[in-house]
Write an enzyme that holds these catalytic residues in place. Structure first.
Site, PDB file in Angstrom:
ATOM      1  N   ARG A  73      14.112  20.739 -14.190  1.00  0.00           N
ATOM      2  CA  ARG A  73      13.629  20.099 -13.474  1.00  0.00           C
ATOM      3  C   ARG A  73      14.883  20.525 -11.802  1.00  0.00           C
ATOM      4  O   ARG A  73      15.574  19.938 -12.960  1.00  0.00           O
ATOM      5  CB  ARG A  73      12.974  19.458 -12.680  1.00  0.00           C
ATOM      6  CG  ARG A  73      11.819  19.314 -13.306  1.00  0.00           C
ATOM      7  CD  ARG A  73      10.316  20.344 -11.909  1.00  0.00           C
ATOM      8  NE  ARG A  73       9.151  20.107 -12.689  1.00  0.00           N
ATOM      9  CZ  ARG A  73       8.204  20.837 -13.794  1.00  0.00           C
ATOM     10  NH1 ARG A  73       9.074  21.171 -14.689  1.00  0.00           N
ATOM     11  NH2 ARG A  73       6.938  20.127 -13.756  1.00  0.00           N
ATOM     12  N   GLU A 133      11.808  25.033  -4.858  1.00  0.00           N
ATOM     13  CA  GLU A 133      10.863  26.873  -5.295  1.00  0.00           C
ATOM     14  C   GLU A 133       9.800  26.851  -4.927  1.00  0.00           C
ATOM     15  O   GLU A 133       9.099  26.443  -3.653  1.00  0.00           O
ATOM     16  CB  GLU A 133      10.086  26.478  -7.065  1.00  0.00           C
ATOM     17  CG  GLU A 133      11.582  25.655  -7.475  1.00  0.00           C
ATOM     18  CD  GLU A 133      10.746  25.489  -9.028  1.00  0.00           C
ATOM     19  OE1 GLU A 133       9.525  25.836  -9.332  1.00  0.00           O
ATOM     20  OE2 GLU A 133      11.670  25.462 -10.090  1.00  0.00           O
ATOM     21  N   HIS A 173      11.192  29.863 -12.965  1.00  0.00           N
ATOM     22  CA  HIS A 173      10.592  29.060 -13.250  1.00  0.00           C
ATOM     23  C   HIS A 173       8.951  29.077 -14.139  1.00  0.00           C
ATOM     24  O   HIS A 173       8.116  29.087 -14.133  1.00  0.00           O
ATOM     25  CB  HIS A 173       9.862  28.692 -11.855  1.00  0.00           C
ATOM     26  CG  HIS A 173       9.314  26.481 -12.751  1.00  0.00           C
ATOM     27  ND1 HIS A 173       9.638  26.069 -11.847  1.00  0.00           N
ATOM     28  CD2 HIS A 173       8.669  26.285 -13.975  1.00  0.00           C
ATOM     29  CE1 HIS A 173       8.913  23.791 -12.697  1.00  0.00           C
ATOM     30  NE2 HIS A 173       8.569  25.327 -13.632  1.00  0.00           N
TER      31      HIS A 173
END
Length: 249
Positions: free
Chosen positions: A166, A195, A217
């Protein structure tokens, strides 16, 4: 939801009697592959050399591009990989790395210097001894900001840092500084503190950061991940309906 649940206020859910279930390890296989891909891309400077080749001038002018490496890159059999986070993802990264011939260290939890478990290596020693660090840990209060200036300065100047856990695990500004001042050789990340990431939210998207490879991601995305998510959602719903919830966090 999938494996990560750091976006959920668990305390608020518990106070309201809301059960939270995830689907652990749904995309671990894909993420492990992506982690190794990022490591190799940084080590071999794939993105940089792609741009150089397409540029069409530097290679013909200098007749070579090996100067872009800044030194001889090690082959995987010469490398030591430190894995931080040894759940399903960490174990899959380990098996892939060993197949490449890498030596592997499994980091003890940060701050556990006095109680290092068998098969683990002290957290700081893992940083010092590894030529590659791959972060596979969840984001919680114990891992938020875990990799900052102090930890980056412990790392070898030839080292590569890969984050597929993360974004909040790594201090992004500290990582930019480490790359610009050549504390480490390179880095890659698939995750960001905010994000979707943009130049206004992440210093990692600034221009001119050396040997940094980014992806948005997408490490989780694969056929096996989707099938695992489908099965996991079905199992979680059935467990809830039957009064026997599974995968509660």
């Amino acid at each position: 939801m999938a494996a990560g649940y750091d976006i959920v206020d668990l305390q608020a859910c518990r106070a309201r009697g809301i059960r939270v279930c995830n689907i652990p390890s749904a995309s671990a296989e894909a993420v492990a592959e992506h982690a190794i891909t990022l490591y190799l891309a940084v080590k071999r400077r794939v993105v940089e050399l792609h741009d150089l080749t397409r540029g069409g001038s530097e290679w013909p002018l200098k007749k070579t591009a090996i100067h872009r490496f800044g030194g001889l890159p090690m082959t995987s059999r010469s490398e030591t990989l430190g894995i931080i986070g040894y759940g399903t993802l960490g174990k899959l990264v380990e098996s892939t790395a060993k197949a490449l011939g890498m030596q592997v260290l499994i980091a003890e939890r940060k701050g556990n210097q006095q109680s290092v478990r068998p098969g683990r290596t002290d957290f700081t020693e893992t940083l010092k001894q590894s030529s590659v660090i791959i972060l596979c840990c969840p984001l919680d209060n114990s891992t938020r900001g875990m990799i900052s200036e102090t930890e980056l300065q412990f790392m070898d100047r030839r080292a590569i840092l890969v984050n597929v856990s993360r974004g909040g695990v790594v201090d992004e500004a500290a990582l930019v500084k480490a790359l610009q001042e050549h504390w480490i050789n390179g880095a890659a990340t698939d995750v960001f503190a905010v994000e979707p990431a943009s130049a206004s939210t992440s210093p990692l998207l600034a221009d001119g950061i050396p040997n940094l490879t980014l992806s948005p991601h997408v490490a989780w995305y694969a056929d096996s991940s989707i099938e695992n998510l489908k099965r996991g959602i079905k199992s979680n719903i059935e467990g809830f309906v039957n009064g026997a919830p599974v995968n509660m966090v």
